[in-house]
Design a protein around this motif. Structure first.
Motif, PDB file in Angstrom:
ATOM      1  N   CYS A 294       0.718  -1.115  -0.116  1.00 17.18           N
ATOM      2  CA  CYS A 294       0.002   0.018  -0.001  1.00 17.18           C
ATOM      3  C   CYS A 294       1.116   1.171  -0.043  1.00 17.18           C
ATOM      4  CB  CYS A 294      -1.100   0.101   1.293  1.00 17.18           C
ATOM      5  SG  CYS A 294      -1.638   1.450   1.609  1.00 17.18           S
TER       6      CYS A 294
ATOM      7  N   SER B 134       0.613   3.866   1.940  1.00 15.93           N
ATOM      8  CA  SER B 134       1.252   4.198   3.225  1.00 15.93           C
ATOM      9  C   SER B 134       2.381   3.261   3.754  1.00 15.93           C
ATOM     10  CB  SER B 134      -0.139   3.900   4.131  1.00 15.93           C
ATOM     11  OG  SER B 134      -1.071   4.491   3.722  1.00 15.93           O
TER      12      SER B 134
ATOM     13  N   HIS C  66       1.168  -3.585   6.249  1.00 11.18           N
ATOM     14  CA  HIS C  66      -0.154  -3.314   7.106  1.00 11.18           C
ATOM     15  C   HIS C  66      -1.494  -3.752   6.266  1.00 11.18           C
ATOM     16  CE1 HIS C  66      -0.170   0.184   4.660  1.00 11.18           C
ATOM     17  NE2 HIS C  66      -1.339   0.284   4.844  1.00 11.18           N
TER      18      HIS C  66
ATOM     19  N   CYS D 104      -6.978  -3.308   4.234  1.00 12.77           N
ATOM     20  CA  CYS D 104      -6.659  -1.752   4.180  1.00 12.77           C
ATOM     21  C   CYS D 104      -7.556  -1.040   3.129  1.00 12.77           C
ATOM     22  CB  CYS D 104      -5.194  -1.526   4.340  1.00 12.77           C
ATOM     23  SG  CYS D 104      -4.803   0.447   4.200  1.00 12.77           S
TER      24      CYS D 104
ATOM     25  N   ARG E   5      -2.786  -2.875  -7.386  1.00 15.57           N
ATOM     26  CA  ARG E   5      -2.241  -3.512  -6.110  1.00 15.57           C
ATOM     27  C   ARG E   5      -1.239  -4.548  -6.507  1.00 15.57           C
ATOM     28  NH1 ARG E   5      -2.754  -0.030  -2.482  1.00 15.57           N
ATOM     29  NH2 ARG E   5      -3.948  -0.457  -0.602  1.00 15.57           N
TER      30      ARG E   5
HETATM   31 ZN    ZN Z   1      -2.796   1.002   3.572  1.00 13.63          ZN
END
Ligand code: ZN
Ligand code: CXF
Length: 362
Positions: free
Chosen positions: A40, A42, A61, A162, A356
């Motif tokens: 991701c 993040s 995560h 997420c 992704r």
């Molecule tokens: Zn994320």
């Protein structure tokens, strides 16, 4: 076991180690064999200091796996259960949980900043966002392990943990998009595509995808966008689609001052501006005192899709089973543990056709 370690904030590579261990699970914790972890944006934000993270630590995560061991007080999970993991395990009894906002529960999230749950030799390692799914095993609070049916592929389940909860949740929970609405989505990464899919699911009749990378436009349309444009073409499409009134809902899924401001500018008077993108702590966005009242726009922050993770994980998977959410189509690349740095590089480079990437840890 293997784990990808961020040695210092600012490093652009993770160190792939094979000598990492987890702590033993406490009474209310579980040990999970991670089987799949999405990469991701993040994770990059943890590495470059955009989002708060502790180093040295294990990143990742967005994961799913299998329960290996449960703490003595854990009754609702057993070894062999398939689960996703949550970076906000709801404690169930704090003011946020009691008022029905479990995505804002800070109890376990804060504890994760003082409890390293991994070690490499004598060095304690923190798990990013209380997780650290770029590792073969994680130990997490039992409240942060969400049981899923065993026939759901781990890669599919991981995405829900997420990106899908964040994006679809922003539409259904935060904004509560009404059927027949007009929607603009700024940013077409994994979360942006989830917002687009959420808007389609909610019955939006116009969904305009905005991304500077033109190769993302075809992808966005595949997931439900009715129009797609670079930022330069947005005013013209706004005119076509909304007769210049502006959109009912404008989602920022980037988190930059310019994109948040653009979401504001694209929303109609009385419309909703939804900030999903995870921006920097010191980046400021400007609004005039007059426009804030005169336009009657609602600025809605959306953290973790305003999700009730124990309710909404199963809900997303029901949408997937019913063919209303295409989760498998979001997985553009499956890579192995040894390719994590390459995968991070692909994401950092804003690769044209990747929604992704999922790391499989079998
Ligand atoms: Zn994320
Ligand atoms: C983030 C929010 C901050 C903690 C890690 C996850 N959300 C989505 O990637």
């Amino acid at each position: 076991m293997k784990a990808a370690v961020l040695n210092a904030i600012g490093d652009d590579k993770l160190e792939l180690r094979d000598d990492v261990t987890t702590v033993d699970p406490g009474p209310h914790e579980v040990r999970i064999r991670v089987r799949a972890s999405g990469i991701c944006h993040s994770d990059l934000s943890a590495m470059d200091g955009t989002l708060p993270a502790l180093a040295p630590g294990v990143v990742g995560h967005e994961g799913a796996g299998e329960i290996l061991q449960v703490g003595s007080a854990v009754e609702h999970l057993a070894p062999g259960d398939h689960v996703t993991v949550s970076f906000v395990p709801p404690c169930g009894s704090c003011p946020s949980c009691l008022r029905g906002e479990p995505n804002l529960c800070a109890v376990h999230a804060i504890a994760a900043f003082s409890n390293p749950r991994f070690r490499s030799g004598d060095t304690p390692l923190f798990g990013y966002a209380g997780l650290g799914t770029f590792a073969e095993e994680v130990v997490v609070p039992a409240a942060g392990a969400i049981k899923v049916d065993p026939d759901v592929p781990f890669e599919t389940a991981a995405l829900v943990a997420c990106g899908v909860l964040t994006g679809v949740g922003a539409v259904l929970n935060t904004a509560q998009v009404k059927p027949g609405s007009t929607v603009v989505v700024i940013g077409c990464g994994g979360v942006g595509i989830s917002v687009i899919q959420g808007a389609r699911l909610a019955g939006a009749t116009a969904i305009v995808a905005v991304d500077p990378v033109e190769a993302k436009h075809g992808i966005a349309k595949r997931f439900g966008a009715t129009h797609a444009t670079t930022p330069d073409g947005l005013e013209e499409i706004k005119q076509q689609v909304t007769a210049m009134e502006g959109f009912d809902y404008a989602f920022d899924v980037v988190g930059l001052p310019a994109t948040i401001r653009s979401a504001w500018d694209q929303a109609r008077r009385g419309g909703s501006v939804v900030v999903v993108g995870a921006g920097k702590g010191d980046a400021m966005v400007q609004f005039s005192a007059q426009e804030l009242f005169l336009h009657d726009k609602k600025i809605l922050g959306s953290f973790y899709g305003s999700a009730h993770v124990h309710r909404d994980t199963g809900r997303m998977l029901k949408f997937w089973r019913a063919g209303l959410l295409d989760l498998d189509g979001m997985i553009s690349r499956k890579i192995g543990f040894d390719d994590i740095n390459e995968g991070l590089g692909v994401l950092r480079g804003g690769s044209t056709d990747v929604i992704r990437q999922v790391v499989t840890l079998d």
